[in-house]
Scaffold this motif. Structure first.
Motif: not given
Length: 596
Positions: A292-304, A313-324
């Protein structure tokens, strides 16, 4: 052929905390000027392309996570690791395999910088993952830059050019030396170091041309405000009249090494995003939090950005068998981000305010020693007060300073302190200024341009144990002997006065070092109390001085001390026997002191 100032190309390398950049001056041109160099790198699975900068990220995946052929480069074939854009993007999904902020680790005296400790809290090396030292990570970035250059300049290898690598002005002598070690590991045997704020100012000089003399006048004090991904760096550069009607430029002050910058802002955004997800009933594990920290790094530039959307939007892969179906998403709002990043990190404050000093806990995790207070403006207030300076102009540097809202806030705060806002020196590219300035400085060293006078950014001291009778429970007091005064120029040496000093040979010894950025009047040989003289203790040198001649192990040899600032920009300290043969160089340690 070896690298020299006579080489055709002068190459400046910004070895940044979050991004690396390269610039060059081709001295064969009729009017040589600094030019940006694109960096070829892996940008996607099996995709290689040039980019303006190279993200300072090293991905060390297992083969089943990232196939070696997807990280292949034209000059390597299938590879076991990747640096640059692909490492950054794929590393957001594999944070336990990603090395970041290697430069900050390189300057940390609280860890063994020569040990394979990165990725910090990463995969177990003994089980399924490679780990590297901060020096090795830096060497891999430089090795990639060298290989990319060589691929495009087969007749002019980088190792044979005049190469300048930039470092923070706040880097101590050990961190500078380790940067040179990393360069050598990358095949760059001869490099010169240059402070980043000076490089940024050189870039401004290059862009301004002769017009700089109309924009700056004697008495001007330029604040170089450099807030990058991992560090905040302040420097003051003064414009003077040299007495002959010419303008002279001198770096008169540098700030402390402050681990505070864009990385902290990324963590702050990630905290907001995690709180939102928690309120939605979603719990993140350790790897997801780091992703999530790495995803927020990309979002920061857009927000400022000046044209920032209402939310990102910030997206993060969930855990478990259902990837999508397991993908997590949270929207970061612009207004919330501005309140957190601008008001939180650059709050309005009084000139008398100082950074908060958090009381340390009895136990704390080893790692990077981030600044306790996230308010950059309070650190700036302390810096300007320490050096009793009111800047008349400001030069921005570092990726964080791209945000207009942050620049305006700093100008407003400084205006409130001094009754007027410093004027902005514009015309540089914040992503590439340091590299461009470094290549321009190479021309200056050849006599083509004005040079910033400065020398060492600190005064350096060595601890001298007092000779006194043993007292139970009281170790012998230590005095700090100035071995290199503030502003000592490259190539200069200082021989210490003829004091009675003894060097223990044939046994492991610990040498304590100190530094000060404010004691500008101490000369070589000045003796002060380190507890009352506002000195900062640096990483120690641990060394067993070899026995020579007919001396015995444990013997105390009377010696004379000589300090030398090399042309490269590193500090050497030599001990020479007063009687008989023997000359020893104290080597900077990358290890912590041994436990008693």
């Amino acid at each position: 052929m070896s690298a020299s100032r006579d080489a055709r190309f002068v190459v400046g390398i910004d070895l940044g905390t979050t991004n690396c950049a390269v610039a060059v001056v081709d001295t064969a041109q009729a009017e040589p000027r600094p030019e940006h160099v694109a960096i070829t790198q892996v940008v996607g699975p099996g995709e290689v392309a040039p980019r303006a900068t190279m993200p300072s990220f090293l991905l060390l995946p297992a083969a089943h996570e990232v196939p070696p052929e997807t990280m292949a480069l034209p000059w390597t074939g299938p590879a076991s690791f990747a640096v640059g854009a692909f490492a950054q993007s794929r590393g957001a999904e594999l944070p336990h395999r990603l090395v970041s902020s290697a430069k900050s680790w390189l300057s940390s005296s609280h860890v063994d910088r020569g040990a394979a400790i990165l990725p910090w809290r990463g995969a177990d090396r003994e089980v399924d993952g490679e780990r590297v030292s901060p020096v090795e990570a830096s060497a891999r970035y430089l090795a990639h830059l060298r290989a990319a250059w060589d691929a495009d300049h087969a007749d002019a290898p980088l190792a044979e050019q005049d190469v300048l690598i930039t470092v923070p002005a706040s880097f101590d002598a050990a961190a500078r030396e380790l940067t040179v070690v990393a360069a050598r590991q990358a095949g760059l045997e001869r490099v010169t170091l240059l402070e980043e704020p000076q490089a940024a100012f050189y870039a401004w000089l290059a862009a301004a041309g002769d017009a700089w003399r109309q924009r700056l006048v004697p008495g001007d004090v330029v604040l170089v405000c450099d807030v990058g991904g991992g560090t905040t760096d302040f420097s003051l550069i003064e414009v003077k009249d040299d007495g002959r009607g010419n303008l002279a430029i001198e770096r008169v002050a540098v700030g402390d090494h402050i681990l505070l910058g864009g990385d902290n802002m990324d963590l702050a955004l990630a905290a907001i995003a995690e709180r939102t997800l928690t309120e939605q009933g979603k719990q993140l594990d350790v790897l997801q939090k780091r992703g999530l920290v790495h995803a927020c790094r990309r979002a920061k530039e857009s927000l400022l950005a000046d044209d920032a959307p209402a939310s990102v939007p910030v997206s993060l892969l969930g855990r478990g068998s259902k990837l999508i179906g397991g993908t997590l998403r949270v929207d970061l709002k612009k207004d919330d981000a501005h309140q957190l990043l601008v008001d939180g990190f650059f709050p309005a404050c009084a000139a008398e305010d100082r950074p908060a000093r958090r009381r340390a806990g009895g136990l704390r995790e080893l790692g990077l020693h981030y600044a306790a207070d996230p308010a950059v403006t309070r650190h700036l207030a302390e810096f300007l007060d320490r050096h009793d300076s009111a800047p008349t102009a400001v030069l921005w540097n570092g990726g964080v300073m791209k945000a207009a809202a942050i620049r305006h806030r700093i100008l407003q705060v400084v205006s409130d302190w001094y009754g007027r806002a410093p004027r902005e020196l514009e015309g540089t590219d914040l992503d590439r200024a340091v590299a461009l300035g470094a290549s321009y400085y190479g021309q200056v060293r050849r006599g083509k341009g004005i040079r910033i006078r400065g020398g060492t950014a600190r005064a350096y001291y060595i601890g001298i144990e007092s000779s006194m009778p043993a007292i139970p429970g009281f170790p012998p007091p230590v005095k700090a002997l100035c071995v290199a005064p503030f502003g000592m120029e490259e190539g200069a040496s200082a021989e210490l006065p003829d004091d009675e000093l003894g060097l223990v040979v044939g046994e492991p010894s610990t040498f304590r070092f100190f530094a000060s950025s404010s004691r500008k009047d101490d000369v070589a040989g000045t003796l002060v109390d380190p507890d009352t003289a506002e000195l900062v203790e640096l990483a120690p040198v641990e060394q067993e001085v070899e026995v020579s001649g007919d001396r015995d192990a444990g013997e105390v040899v009377p010696v004379a001390l000589t300090a030398h600032v090399t042309e490269v920009g590193t500090l050497e300290l030599w001990c020479k026997a007063r009687v008989g043969a023997g000359r020893w160089k104290l080597e900077y340690s990358v290890r912590e002191p041994r436990s008693p």
